[in-house]
Scaffold this active site. Structure first.
Site, PDB file in Angstrom:
ATOM      1  N   HIS A 169       0.848  -1.192   0.000  1.00 57.00           N
ATOM      2  CA  HIS A 169       0.000   0.000   0.000  1.00 57.00           C
ATOM      3  C   HIS A 169       0.885   1.243   0.000  1.00 57.00           C
ATOM      4  CE1 HIS A 169      -3.537   2.437   0.725  1.00 57.00           C
ATOM      5  NE2 HIS A 169      -2.860   3.070   1.664  1.00 57.00           N
TER       6      HIS A 169
ATOM      7  N   SER B 281       3.742   0.605   2.775  1.00 58.64           N
ATOM      8  CA  SER B 281       3.634  -0.433   3.795  1.00 58.64           C
ATOM      9  C   SER B 281       3.269  -1.759   3.140  1.00 58.64           C
ATOM     10  CB  SER B 281       2.508  -0.088   4.798  1.00 58.64           C
ATOM     11  OG  SER B 281       2.695   1.185   5.368  1.00 58.64           O
TER      12      SER B 281
END
Length: 191
Positions: free
Chosen positions: A103, A130
């Site tokens: 993400h 992330s």
């Protein structure tokens, strides 16, 4: 799993083939016909399948088809590498703690779609990416690896996205390795 250009998919394939990640990409699933990820899979000689979300009656039906494809290919871990669809319990429960997502933000900040635009609009000076395990709540699962990316005063969505993508390509193979080690699929990290 990929929906777009497939740069994270290719980064994983390169990490496996370059012995950075002791694994193999067994199958690519795409949901958009002729997307860049599919073209990369063909060029890299990686098996791929199309599950066009527009042809399924529900998200659950799509995820059941994905599960069947992954199980048929003997997949141990599933990586959402730019999969632009919300997944359901059908997929998550079939691969408990074996479903990863990348993400483009430092979660828990800027969850969901358009994370780069959200960061720019918020005026923050630092964002990133992330890699995390997938849970039902979007972008909420346990974080495996993060990388920070500073935001320049003249950044656009495109310039910031490009720098975030470079970090995604770096951390995604590490996240896959960490997840596989946690599950006993690989030995401990070498050091």
């Amino acid at each position: 799993m990929a929906s777009g250009s497939g740069s994270n998919f290719e980064a994983l394939v390169e990490a496996c083939r370059g012995n950075q990640l002791p694994a193999e990409v067994a199958l690519l699933a795409v949901n958009n016909p002729d997307c860049g990820a599919q073209q990369r899979a063909e060029r890299l000689n990686v098996p791929w399948c199309l599950h066009d979300h527009r042809r399924f009656s529900s998200r659950e039906a799509l995820d059941r088809a994905l599960v069947e494809s992954f199980q048929s290919a003997g997949v141990d871990l599933v990586v959402m590498a730019g999969w632009m669809r919300i997944v359901t319990a059908e997929l998550i429960e079939a691969f408990p703690d074996r479903l990863l997502n990348i993400h483009p933000s430092l979660l828990p900040s800027f969850r969901g779609a358009r994370a780069v635009e959200q960061a720019l609009a918020a005026g923050v000076t630092l964002t990133g990416c992330s890699a995390h395990l997938v849970r039902l709540e979007v972008d909420s699962g346990p974080i495996l690896v993060q990388a920070a990316v500073p935001i320049a005063s003249d950044d656009t969505r495109e310039s910031l996205s490009a720098r975030i993508h470079r970090q995604e390509h770096r951390i995604l193979p590490l996240a896959v390795q960490l997840a596989a080690q946690r599950l006993g699929l690989l030995g401990p990290a070498q050091g």
